[in-house]
Design an enzyme around this catalytic site. Sequence first.
Site, PDB file in Angstrom:
ATOM      1  N   VAL A 232      27.531 -21.040  32.269  1.00 37.57           N
ATOM      2  CA  VAL A 232      27.872 -21.779  33.635  1.00 37.57           C
ATOM      3  C   VAL A 232      27.764 -20.589  34.723  1.00 37.57           C
ATOM      4  CG1 VAL A 232      29.486 -23.168  34.592  1.00 37.57           C
ATOM      5  CG2 VAL A 232      29.331 -23.330  32.180  1.00 37.57           C
ATOM      6  N   CYS A 233      27.109 -21.343  35.679  1.00 34.74           N
ATOM      7  CA  CYS A 233      27.124 -20.675  36.950  1.00 34.74           C
ATOM      8  C   CYS A 233      26.427 -19.148  36.799  1.00 34.74           C
ATOM      9  CB  CYS A 233      28.470 -20.513  37.465  1.00 34.74           C
ATOM     10  SG  CYS A 233      28.567 -20.222  39.424  1.00 34.74           S
ATOM     11  N   THR A 234      27.136 -18.265  37.502  1.00 35.16           N
ATOM     12  CA  THR A 234      26.553 -16.902  37.246  1.00 35.16           C
ATOM     13  C   THR A 234      26.796 -16.169  36.019  1.00 35.16           C
ATOM     14  OG1 THR A 234      28.794 -16.091  38.592  1.00 35.16           O
ATOM     15  CG2 THR A 234      26.767 -16.268  39.776  1.00 35.16           C
ATOM     16  N   GLY A 235      27.528 -16.943  35.071  1.00 36.51           N
ATOM     17  CA  GLY A 235      27.300 -16.363  33.705  1.00 36.51           C
ATOM     18  C   GLY A 235      26.108 -16.160  33.232  1.00 36.51           C
TER      19      GLY A 235
END
Length: 258
Positions: A145-148
């Site tokens: 998720v996101c910058t993961g």
Amino acid sequence: MTHPTTRRTLLRGSAATAALATAGLAARPAAAHADAPRKPGAGGPRIGILLYDGYSLLDPTGPAEVLSRLPGASVTMVAERRGPVRTDTGDVAVVADRSLAEAGRLDVLLVPGAGNRGVIAAMENQTLLKWIRATDRHTRFTTSVCTGSLVLAAAGLLDGRRATTYWASAEYLEKTYDVTYVPERFVESGKFITSAGVSAGLDMALHLAARLTDDDTARAIQLAVEYDPRPPFDSGDWRRASAELKARALKLLEDSQV
């Protein structure tokens, strides 16, 4: 003085129980080990959500709400060490029930995003990256998720793949790694499913729920959690946002992080 049990009181009790059950709040017998992580049911997927210092709160908890409703699923928060792990604002902590060494084999791994401090530290944490690579060898799906997605890329798992990430990190993802950025809410490339920023993790989790079971189950989960977003402002798409609004959004994030 004792009060007689009448048909009316029984009906009131039944109605109350039914109402609570509808909201998922009906009383249940106390578990023998209430603080222990829930074990998977027969054939249910084992889902591990990684926590690391400075993650964004909705990144792990939004998908956890969706995925924990899958029949027989086991959702466990995992971190380098057991215990509370704080978010990027420092105000909230989520408890990791298992350490990396205790996580075991997972069917699904989810890596959340974080603010600059948290995600950079995760991308440079060789213990974390080594565990992600080892865990990925046995997963059915590895997700972010996101910058993961930057953490997955730093682990070398997204080489040559299409992926998405937080809009402000898209250029960095493409320039730093052999990854093609796709500006979608979520992107599936092989067994890797990446999502855009924060709230997009809910969309990704519903898609993943369908991949793990079927569309009807995912639709039922979406209704169960009443996910029908109708935000009061039409400002969630960075492609249509003004430079001023984007700058203000990033400043709000920066100022709220520790």
